[in-house]
Design an enzyme around this catalytic site. Structure first.
Site, mmCIF file in Angstrom:
data_model
loop_
_atom_site.group_PDB
_atom_site.id
_atom_site.type_symbol
_atom_site.label_atom_id
_atom_site.label_comp_id
_atom_site.label_asym_id
_atom_site.label_seq_id
_atom_site.Cartn_x
_atom_site.Cartn_y
_atom_site.Cartn_z
ATOM 1 N N GLY A 163 0.820 -1.218 0.000
ATOM 2 C CA GLY A 163 0.000 0.000 0.000
ATOM 3 C C GLY A 163 0.850 1.264 0.000
ATOM 4 O O GLY A 163 0.535 2.244 -0.679
ATOM 5 N N CYS A 201 1.357 2.468 13.474
ATOM 6 C CA CYS A 201 2.502 3.243 13.014
ATOM 7 C C CYS A 201 3.000 4.205 14.080
ATOM 8 O O CYS A 201 4.172 4.514 14.134
ATOM 9 C CB CYS A 201 2.136 4.019 11.753
ATOM 10 S SG CYS A 201 1.347 2.982 10.533
ATOM 11 N N THR A 236 11.381 -7.747 -11.321
ATOM 12 C CA THR A 236 10.737 -9.055 -11.445
ATOM 13 C C THR A 236 9.581 -9.146 -10.452
ATOM 14 O O THR A 236 9.723 -8.793 -9.284
ATOM 15 C CB THR A 236 11.768 -10.178 -11.194
ATOM 16 O OG1 THR A 236 12.825 -10.026 -12.145
ATOM 17 C CG2 THR A 236 11.135 -11.550 -11.346
ATOM 18 N N ALA A 273 -2.479 -6.214 0.010
ATOM 19 C CA ALA A 273 -2.942 -7.592 0.226
ATOM 20 C C ALA A 273 -3.046 -7.958 1.705
ATOM 21 O O ALA A 273 -3.974 -8.650 2.106
ATOM 22 C CB ALA A 273 -2.002 -8.569 -0.483
HETATM 23 C C1 LIG Z 1 -1.694 -0.235 6.094
HETATM 24 C C2 LIG Z 1 -2.028 1.015 5.365
HETATM 25 C C3 LIG Z 1 -1.167 1.538 4.390
HETATM 26 C C4 LIG Z 1 0.173 0.923 4.090
HETATM 27 O O1 LIG Z 1 0.058 -0.314 3.432
HETATM 28 P P1 LIG Z 1 1.318 -1.324 3.466
HETATM 29 O O2 LIG Z 1 0.913 -2.421 2.538
HETATM 30 O O3 LIG Z 1 1.431 -1.784 4.884
HETATM 31 O O4 LIG Z 1 2.503 -0.581 2.995
HETATM 32 C C5 LIG Z 1 -1.554 2.671 3.712
HETATM 33 N N1 LIG Z 1 -2.724 3.274 3.966
HETATM 34 C C6 LIG Z 1 -3.587 2.797 4.893
HETATM 35 C C7 LIG Z 1 -4.875 3.490 5.107
HETATM 36 C C8 LIG Z 1 -3.267 1.658 5.623
HETATM 37 O O5 LIG Z 1 -4.108 1.206 6.550
#
Ligand SMILES: *Cc1c(COP(=O)(O)O)cnc(C)c1O
Length: 394
Positions: free
Chosen positions: A71, A325, A237, A200
């Site tokens: 994400g 976080c 990759t 994911a």
């Molecule tokens: C967890 C999260 C992310 C980050 O995703 P990752 O796959 O852990 O890098 C970004 N935005 C929101 C709203 C999230 O909850």
């Protein structure tokens, strides 16, 4: 002791079916999707099957999906990619005060290299006012980035209304849907979304894989250079096993979405009513109804969230303060601050996020443990004594 996991917003466990879908790509199906031979083809087929499965989750064409390393990468790609591609046309981006750091820190970085950033506020329930977005748009605006639902307080934002504004202004609209993809229905065309991030591991898939949806025609440059993969939009990759797992997780999430949302929102509401009913000086953070089906977030006056989490953990209950976080730092969460919650109250906040393995019995255990823990901590708290005038210092 059986542990009760109530931190599904931080990450979700992988479904056994997802692990099974990944397994062959860790062993005999190890080909590189870029290879022309049959083993490459086998890996490439797996990636394309997954692309279709993930596309179904947000009702887009498979070819408009770029697989990423999660994400955070998707958020970075959307913002940096649109800014760099559009810097001849403008230098302004708009976001909100409650975004994930993956968006906020990226906007801050763009600010450091010459872009102007407007951060829209939220109300006391964590809701963005589309009118604030409309007023912030200038002739220089390239992108608006607003999350679908907040990871800490669960507030679901008025995405369609904001999209009508960005569409009319000719500004790209990015949505961080990491908390909603696989949990709430998403239709990128119907909702007017130009770019969308998902991950994911927030939907029972593996960590380290995500995706960015890019509407055809969007002016955006890649984040990573060095290969032709992902239709020249993301070099390197492919994480074949991770992508295969993401696809399978998306397929299952879509099939079970309605049933799971109904089940969890019932638990959520019972947890909220029980906690607010049984614990004095307790507050629900976020919106009562425009809320993720699995999210609860409470503040308890006079005590520290960290202490509550430690006592809960001793009882086998895994919850989180504000967000995963910010739990390493003692700074109160930027999200709770944006809601205007006083610092002392924000420090006493705890988030319980529910998911696939949450049972009625788990809810009962939390409803039993929490009032007891809060009471014990308050009995030790200097703050509660000050308030009640039990001790006169000096
Ligand atoms: C967890 C999260 C992310 C980050 O995703 P990752 O796959 O852990 O890098 C970004 N935005 C929101 C709203 C999230 O909850």
């Amino acid at each position: 002791m059986k542990r009760i996991y109530m931190d599904y917003a931080a990450t979700t466990p992988m479904l056994p079916e997802v692990a099974a879908a990944m397994q062959p790509y860790f062993s005999h199906k190890f080909g590189n999707p870029s290879s022309i031979h049959s083993m490459g083809q086998e890996a490439s087929d797996a990636v394309e099957v997954a692309r279709g499965q993930v596309a179904s989750l947000i009702a887009c064409r498979p070819e408009d999906i770029v697989f990423t390393g999660g994400g955070t990468e998707a958020d970075n790609h959307a913002i940096k990619g649109v800014c760099l591609a559009g810097r001849e046309r403008g230098n302004h981006i708009i976001t909100t005060a409650i975004e994930h750091h993956a968006v906020l820190y990226t906007c801050n970085f763009m600010n450091g290299v010459g872009f102007d950033v407007t951060v829209a506020p939220v109300d006391k329930y964590g809701m963005v006012d589309p009118d604030d977005i409309r007023k912030a748009i200038t002739a220089k605006t390239l992108l608006v980035s607003v999350m679908h639902a907040n990871n800490e307080v669960g507030a679901i934002q008025p995405i369609e209304e904001i999209a009508r504004i960005t569409r009319r202004a000719g500004v790209y609209f990015h949505v961080d849907a990491v908390q909603t993809a696989g949990h709430l229905p998403i239709d990128v065309d119907g909702m007017g979304i130009d770019l969308l991030s998902a991950s994911a591991h927030k939907l029972y898939g593996p960590k380290g894989v995500g995706m960015l949806y890019i509407r055809p025609g969007t002016r955006i440059v890649p984040l990573l250079h060095g290969g032709e993969q992902e239709n020249e939009r993301r070099a390197g990759t492919e994480n074949v096993a991770g992508i295969a797992g993401f696809g399978r997780a998306a397929e299952i999430a879509l099939a079970e979405m309605a049933k799971e949302a109904a089940r969890l929102s019932g638990y959520r509401d019972r947890l909220i009513d029980s906690v607010l009913g049984r614990v004095g000086d307790s507050y629900l953070n976020g919106h009562r109804t425009s809320r993720l089906p699995n999210n609860t977030n409470f503040s308890f006056d006079f005590i520290e969230g960290e202490a509550i989490i430690m006592y809960l953990d001793a009882d086998g209950i895994c919850a989180s303060t504000g967000s995963a976080c910010s739990s390493a730092s003692s700074e109160p969460s930027h999200v709770l601050m944006a809601l205007g919650i006083p610092v002392e109250r924000a420090r006493g906040s705890v988030r319980f996020t529910l998911g696939r393995w949450t049972s009625e019995e788990d809810i009962n255990k939390v409803v039993e443990a929490l009032p007891r823990i809060v009471e014990k901590l308050r009995a030790m708290s200097p703050l509660v004594k000050e308030k009640c005038g039990w001790i006169n210092y000096l």
